[in-house]
Design an enzyme around this catalytic site. Structure first.
Site: not given
Length: 476
Positions: A412, A167, A204
């Site tokens: 996600s 990621d 994230h």
């Protein structure tokens, strides 16, 4: 689809890749992004066949000359892919690429070969463009707790389940969040701009790691910053980066991947084909996000879960809305999505807890759901104005402060929830094989949700708390 958001993200990613001219496909339909003037082929004989075939047909392609047709990438690499330039990438705008489309047509049925795809666009693999996440992060009240809450259990280095998160990198102060004390990996590149504002999609990977650790405390989590550049990477590079990620620490028990792309096909991504074939020979389980296009179009690599031979190696995860009774408005769906997990307004660590950091919203919310749903979804609630949506307008973008935890939505984040449930099952059953653990978990699961009229398997952690689903309040 959500064309406004797609084009906003196209501009954002193009700015992050100034040396890579991008086009919207297919044929300006707003489904995926790809590199202009370039196609991909497998190394060696197939790359030479592609090059020769394109040269023979170059007179039928707008703006293509023989000088443009050449291989521009290495002929040998682990992903087995060669880039072949078929046109001047500086020609035209971003609304499709006739030369690439012509090259694809010329190679549909090459001489002497049938049944094997030889050529592909060079797609952008992303956590951004209508993919993941489904919205932008939202601050939570002081004293809020993670959701899912922290499960019982402790970290044991002798039995911890190895989880690799591919990621964005880890925020600099992530260790100040107790759940991530045992997490390691790459640092986030350029957390803030020169103005001190948090960059889009920063945090994230940290948010995802926090979700895994909450659901499964007995995990050794490694985060690789493969997608640090605006959450996007070219397909031609992605396969190599996947190999690099597993090479650094060996094949883990579980890979959590919250990125991908559609490509208008049902047979996978050429650029990750070598990695996926290697994955199939390992014991590692890949858990991948199904994407946020509110579409049944296969989203790769998650959609490998629906291909023969990958049933036990890949689990594709869609997102449920806040009550876990129905699918989230943004979630992709279809037979290739094998399970769903809560993915709307989850709470996890965004920045750590040492220094508050400001964020300016990039996208505006909508008066109505982009996908036609009637509940208070993340398309329209909570309301805010974003920079990209209001360029040249009179509205002032909204700015917020993040201090540790945040709420965020998308497949996600449903993905690491599922990863955590698999890892927790492995710990509880002393099961060392993640693929067996998945089979056991799915066989014993009795939770279902409704997605597009179909009952689907729902993976819901015991520590997850539903959030109210109601009509949004009127903005004042």
């Amino acid at each position: 689809m959500a064309p406004q958001r797609f084009r906003e993200q196209y501009d954002q990613i193009q700015r992050s890749m100034p040396d890579v001219p991008l086009a919207i496909g297919p044929d300006d339909a707003g489904e995926f992004l790809y590199e202009k003037g370039v196609v991909l082929a497998r190394d060696g004989e197939e790359a030479r066949l592609v090059e020769d075939t394109v040269r023979r047909h170059f007179t039928t392609f707008a703006g293509l000359t023989a000088d443009h047709v050449r291989r521009t990438g290495p002929e040998t690499n682990r992903s087995g892919i060669t880039r072949i330039q078929v046109a001047d990438p500086g020609q035209g705008d971003g609304s499709g690429d006739l030369a690439v489309a012509g090259a694809l047509r010329a190679l549909r049925e090459p001489e002497g070969r049938t049944g094997r795809r030889l050529v592909s666009r060079n797609h952008v693999v992303s956590i951004a463009v209508n993919a993941c996440p489904g919205d932008e992060p939202v601050p939570v009240e002081a004293g809020a707790q993670p959701n899912p809450a922290v499960a019982d259990g402790a970290h044991n280095p002798d039995s911890a389940v190895g989880v690799l998160v591919i990621d964005t990198g880890l925020m600099n102060d992530y260790r100040s969040y107790p759940l991530l004390a045992h997490t390691q990996g790459d640092a986030q590149v350029e957390e803030c701009g020169d103005d001190g504002i948090l960059r889009q999609y920063c945090g994230h990977g940290t948010f995802i790691a926090g979700l895994v650790a909450a659901v499964a405390p007995n995990t050794d989590i490694t985060v690789r910053g493969t997608l640090n550049d605006a959450g996007a990477i070219l397909e031609s590079e992605f396969g190599e980066k996947l190999f690099e990620a597993v090479d650094q620490g060996g094949w883990p028990d579980v890979i959590s991947l919250s990125a991908g792309t559609s490509n208008g096909r049902t047979d996978g991504l050429l650029g990750v084909d070598a990695f996926m074939r290697e994955l199939r020979q390992q014991r590692t389980l890949l858990v991948a996000a199904a994407g946020n296009n509110s579409s049944a179009t296969p989203f790769w690599p998650a959609a490998y879960a629906g291909l023969p031979g990958f049933e036990n190696a890949v689990l594709s995860i869609g997102a449920l809305r806040g009550d876990a009774e129905f699918g989230a408005c943004f979630s992709n769906h279809g037979a290739w999505v094998k399970a769903y997990a809560p993915g709307e307004r989850l709470t996890s660590a965004l920045t750590g807890f040492e220094t508050p950091v400001p964020y300016v919203y990039q996208h505006s919310t909508y008066d109505a759901c982009r996908y036609g749903f009637g509940y208070a979804c993340t398309c329209r609630h909570p309301r805010h104005t974003g920079v990209l949506s209001d360029e040249g307008g009179s509205g002032k973008p909204d700015q917020v402060m993040f201090e540790g935890l945040a709420q965020w939505s998308g497949t996600s984040f449903a993905t690491p929830v599922a990863v955590g449930m698999i890892a927790a099952h492995m710990t509880a059953r002393a099961e060392n094989d993640p693929r067996k653990a998945l089979t056991q978990l799915m066989d014993g699961n009795r939770e279902v949700a409704e997605v597009r009229g179909a009952n689907v398997p729902a993976l819901i952690p015991a520590t997850w708390s539903p959030t109210p689903v109601a009509l949004p309040s009127t903005r004042t």
